[in-house]
Structures are given as structure tokens and as C-alpha cells.
Design a protein around this motif. Structure first.
Motif, mmCIF file in Angstrom:
data_model
loop_
_atom_site.group_PDB
_atom_site.id
_atom_site.type_symbol
_atom_site.label_atom_id
_atom_site.label_comp_id
_atom_site.label_asym_id
_atom_site.label_seq_id
_atom_site.Cartn_x
_atom_site.Cartn_y
_atom_site.Cartn_z
ATOM 1 N N ALA A 160 -9.493 0.404 -7.418
ATOM 2 C CA ALA A 160 -10.474 0.727 -6.651
ATOM 3 C C ALA A 160 -9.735 1.321 -5.388
ATOM 4 O O ALA A 160 -8.743 0.686 -4.980
ATOM 5 C CB ALA A 160 -11.871 0.288 -6.337
ATOM 6 N N PRO A 161 -10.411 2.462 -4.654
ATOM 7 C CA PRO A 161 -9.737 2.800 -3.272
ATOM 8 C C PRO A 161 -9.846 1.625 -2.277
ATOM 9 O O PRO A 161 -10.910 0.857 -2.140
ATOM 10 C CB PRO A 161 -10.639 3.701 -2.717
ATOM 11 C CG PRO A 161 -11.333 4.545 -4.010
ATOM 12 C CD PRO A 161 -11.559 3.143 -4.929
ATOM 13 N N PRO A 162 -8.602 1.195 -1.945
ATOM 14 C CA PRO A 162 -8.572 0.000 -0.961
ATOM 15 C C PRO A 162 -8.905 0.508 0.453
ATOM 16 O O PRO A 162 -9.120 1.454 0.764
ATOM 17 C CB PRO A 162 -6.973 -0.441 -0.745
ATOM 18 C CG PRO A 162 -6.447 0.897 -1.106
ATOM 19 C CD PRO A 162 -7.257 1.915 -2.004
ATOM 20 N N PRO A 163 -9.419 -0.707 1.173
ATOM 21 C CA PRO A 163 -9.715 -0.486 2.631
ATOM 22 C C PRO A 163 -8.579 0.181 3.376
ATOM 23 O O PRO A 163 -7.410 -0.155 2.952
ATOM 24 C CB PRO A 163 -9.792 -1.813 3.091
ATOM 25 C CG PRO A 163 -10.091 -2.684 1.929
ATOM 26 C CD PRO A 163 -9.513 -2.106 0.793
ATOM 27 N N VAL A 164 -8.791 1.089 4.441
ATOM 28 C CA VAL A 164 -7.694 1.687 5.086
ATOM 29 C C VAL A 164 -7.023 0.618 5.795
ATOM 30 O O VAL A 164 -7.398 -0.440 6.376
ATOM 31 C CB VAL A 164 -8.346 2.557 5.992
ATOM 32 C CG1 VAL A 164 -7.284 3.135 7.038
ATOM 33 C CG2 VAL A 164 -9.227 3.588 5.485
ATOM 34 N N GLY A 165 -5.487 0.851 5.429
ATOM 35 C CA GLY A 165 -4.526 -0.310 6.085
ATOM 36 C C GLY A 165 -4.310 -1.517 5.353
ATOM 37 O O GLY A 165 -3.544 -2.263 5.625
ATOM 38 N N ALA A 166 -4.887 -1.493 4.112
ATOM 39 C CA ALA A 166 -4.803 -2.610 3.211
ATOM 40 C C ALA A 166 -3.179 -2.962 2.750
ATOM 41 O O ALA A 166 -2.981 -4.142 2.616
ATOM 42 C CB ALA A 166 -5.452 -2.323 1.843
ATOM 43 N N HIS A 167 -2.382 -1.731 2.878
ATOM 44 C CA HIS A 167 -1.080 -2.195 2.278
ATOM 45 C C HIS A 167 -0.040 -1.922 3.375
ATOM 46 O O HIS A 167 1.241 -2.074 3.112
ATOM 47 C CB HIS A 167 -0.822 -1.419 1.026
ATOM 48 C CG HIS A 167 -1.743 -1.653 -0.170
ATOM 49 N ND1 HIS A 167 -2.710 -0.689 -0.148
ATOM 50 C CD2 HIS A 167 -1.628 -2.697 -1.034
ATOM 51 C CE1 HIS A 167 -3.463 -1.103 -1.258
ATOM 52 N NE2 HIS A 167 -3.021 -2.388 -1.820
#
Length: 376
Positions: free
Chosen positions: A339-346
Motif C-alpha cells: 500500500a502507499p507508505p506514509p510520506v517519508g517512510a523510506h
């Protein structure tokens, strides 16, 4: 991070876009195995939020307006194959990092610019949205003969994304020969105009693709519809036989009054539901399909057999329509995607792969140039 059996598994794509054309393009590349990294403003809510456009991608939060943000982008570009952006023409250059600067630092980079009207010309800097591109392209007036008319899904957006994807693939192939990248100039309006290639004469007059009783939508029982495209003698005769109108056989395109013929067909279809007509007439060899609304696709036998839909966070979204087969068998985008990750997750993981250590990343985070999902 990607499926190594897919053709783009060795390609890294930086997605700087904020609008659906970029989302359509990069989700297709991700489904083909590319490592897609969304570069997003820290702490911002996504504008193009649909799961179907953001699944299967990673997120790095970088403030490109921050004095140190462009330095982070330069570092990311040095480890990327493709950069996709949808800023107004010249905006990235004004910030100090447009195609020329990027190409100097990374000659093999493929920079794809997606805009409404292209990088030059009198409309280049004009604002616009999906309906404007459909109208300007000439496509809108061909889809329906009577204006005003407002479609629910406007084609220039996904078509422009497809053009961007094709251009990127071609540029990657060219880079194999030359070692250098290029800038792709993708216009959403021009992409829609390209669709008129199949409508001979439409560019020199008001007429579009001709239609008759053999190519028409017909209302059926329970508010359902079928699309009839029985436009060959064989399929037309099968249609007439199945509708119980044998006197209309062998009359294709020789009608004295096409509207009267269409009216006779229209009297038959309300007797049954669209899915019943489609099944029975299709078995006879007529070209008849149910007009599916989105929710109908989950139960469509062809869609189910091909595995087109997948669940992401309990939401049904389409898989990539591109199937690949070789001597080892069929290959396709994985049946499951994240699923789309939180902004800045990576942010942290990606920047570590560019050579930054934890202390440098923490310093950038404290300065506000980047955002991470695990602030320290």
C-alpha cells in the motif's frame, strides 16, 4: 526492493510529480519491476491520493524549496535512471536544478517532463486541467456528438501517462547504445490528439467515427446496457438470429433507414439483462458486451479469469495490464503489492544507499530539508 524477474527490476525512477499523470506513469513502471521513489514534501498530505496510483512505491520526503533540499535531490539523481516531473515549463530551472544541470551531473539520466501543452509554444505556461486538455486536443468533440458534455473519466491523463512510459522505455533502450540520457517532452493535450489517428477525416471536418445500429449502446432490463459492435456480416447475422430478427440478416450497411433498424433492435434488448444478452449472443458469435460500471468488474468472468484486480488495504485496484510470456512461462506484476507508505517512510533507507551516514541524515532532518517517518 523489486521483483528481479520483471523487466525493469534494475531501473530506479524518481517521481517528483504531484498529479495523476505522474501517478499513472510510475505505477505502470513499478508494476514492470522499477524501483519507484516518490520525492514528496515533508509532512504534506498527498494530492493524488488514490491507492491505485500510489501503491508499490517508496517515499522520500525532501523539501525542494529548502536551501539544502536540492543537494539531497542531486544525490538521489546520481543513483537514478529516470526522473519524472510535472512542473510548469522552466520551474525546475528557476529553482536551480533543471534538466541541463541534472544532465551535466548525471549524463545518463532520462528526464521526463509531463505538462498540459508541452515545453514550448504559446500555451506552454497556461494553466489547465483534464477537461481543458480533452477539449483542446479535439478528442472531446469526437467522443460525443452533442456538446456540452462532461465525461466521468477524462482520457488525456492516463493516455499522457502511457506516452510518458513508452518514451521512457525508448530512452532507456537508446541509452544502452549511446550511454547518454535525454529529456522527454510529454504534452497531455497532444497525447489525446494522437488518439484521433484512428478517425480518418476527423482532423479536416466535424465528423467522427461513423455509427449505425450495428455499433450502438442499447438499454436492457434492470437499468443495464450492452455495447453492440457487430459490424461484420458474420457477427451481424448472429446478432439478428439471437434477437429473433431473421429478416434483418444479410442487410448489414444496406439499410434504407438505419434509425428504424436500430429502433427494432432497441425493442428487443429491454426483455433481458445485459449480462444475459452478452452471454447468449456472444456464444452465437455476435459482438455484444455488457457496459460495466466499475463495481461490475469484480464479478466479470473475463476480469476474474485474467486476475486483473487485486486488493490493497481492502480496496480493489487494477493490476498492470501488461502480460509477458517467455519460454519459462508467464510473468506479470505480482498479485500482491504494498500500500502507499506514509510520506517519508523510506527517506532514511534510500539516503543511506546513496552513501549518507546516520549522522548526516539526522542533521538534514533537523534542518527541515528532509522528513523521515522515524525522526530521532
Amino acid at each position: 526492493m523489486t521483483d528481479s524477474t520483471l523487466p525493469l527490476s534494475d531501473v530506479t525512477v524518481l517521481d517528483l510529480t504531484r498529479l495523476p499523470p505522474g501517478g499513472f506513469c510510475t505505477v505502470l513502471l513499478a508494476d514492470l519491476g522499477a524501483n519507484v521513489i516518490r520525492v514528496e514534501p515533508p509532512g504534506k498530505r498527498r494530492f493524488d491520493g488514490p491507492i491505485g496510483l500510489n501503491r508499490g512505491k517508496h517515499s522520500v520526503a525532501v523539501d525542494l524549496r529548502h536551501p539544502r533540499g536540492l543537494d539531497v535531490l542531486r544525490r538521489l539523481v546520481a543513483h537514478a535512471d529516470v526522473l519524472i516531473e510535472n512542473e510548469r515549463p522552466g520551474a525546475m530551472d528557476e529553482r536551480g536544478f533543471g534538466y541541463e544541470q541534472a544532465a551535466e551531473a548525471s549524463p545518463g539520466l532520462i528526464w521526463c517532463s509531463i505538462t498540459g501543452y508541452g515545453q514550448d509554444g504559446p500555451y506552454a505556461r497556461r494553466p489547465g486541467h483534464d477537461l481543458a486538455f480533452a477539449a483542446h486536443s479535439g478528442l472531446l468533440a469526437t467522443v460525443h456528438p452533442d456538446l456540452p458534455w462532461h465525461p466521468q473519466l477524462i482520457l488525456p491523463i492516463p493516455v499522457g501517462a502511457l506516452m510518458a512510459s513508452v518514451g521512457i522505455l525508448a530512452a532507456l533502450r537508446e541509452r544502452e547504445r549511446t550511454g547518454t540520457g535525454c529529456q522527454l517532452d510529454i504534452s497531455l493535450s497532444e497525447s489525446a490528439t494522437w488518439l484521433l489517428s484512428s478517425a480518418d477525416g476527423v482532423l479536416s471536418g466535424p465528423r467522427g467515427i461513423p455509427g449505425g445500429p450495428d455499433r450502438r449502446l442499447y438499454a436492457c432490463a434492470d437499468g443495464t446496457w450492452v455495447a453492440v459492435t457487430s459490424a461484420e456480416p458474420r457477427t451481424w447475422n448472429a446478432l439478428c438470429e439471437g434477437l429473433g430478427l431473421p429478416d434483418l440478416k444479410d442487410t448489414l450497411h444496406r439499410w434504407d433507414d438505419p434509425d428504424a433498424v436500430g429502433a427494432r433492435l432497441a425493442e428487443r434488448f429491454p426483455e433481458r439483462r445485459a449480462e444475459d444478452w452478452a452471454a447468449d449472443l456472444g456464444a452465437l458469435g455476435a459482438s455484444v458486451v455488457r457496459v460495466n460500471r466499475g463495481a461490475d468488474l469484480a464479478d466479470d468472468p473475463q476480469v476474474k479469469a485474467r486476475g486483473l484486480l487485486q486488493k490493497v488495504k481492502d480496496v480493489l485496484v487494477p493490476r498492470s495490464p501488461i502480460g509477458i510470456r517467455d519460454r519459462t512461462g508467464k510473468r506479470r506484476a505480482p498479485a500482491e503489492t504494498f500500500a502507499p507508505p506514509p510520506v517519508g517512510a523510506h527517506t532514511r533507507a534510500v539516503l543511506e544507499r546513496t552513501g549518507l551516514d546516520a549522522a548526516a541524515i539526522d542533521d538534514l532532518a533537523r534542518s527541515g530539508a528532509i522528513g523521515t517517518a522515524d525522526p530521532r
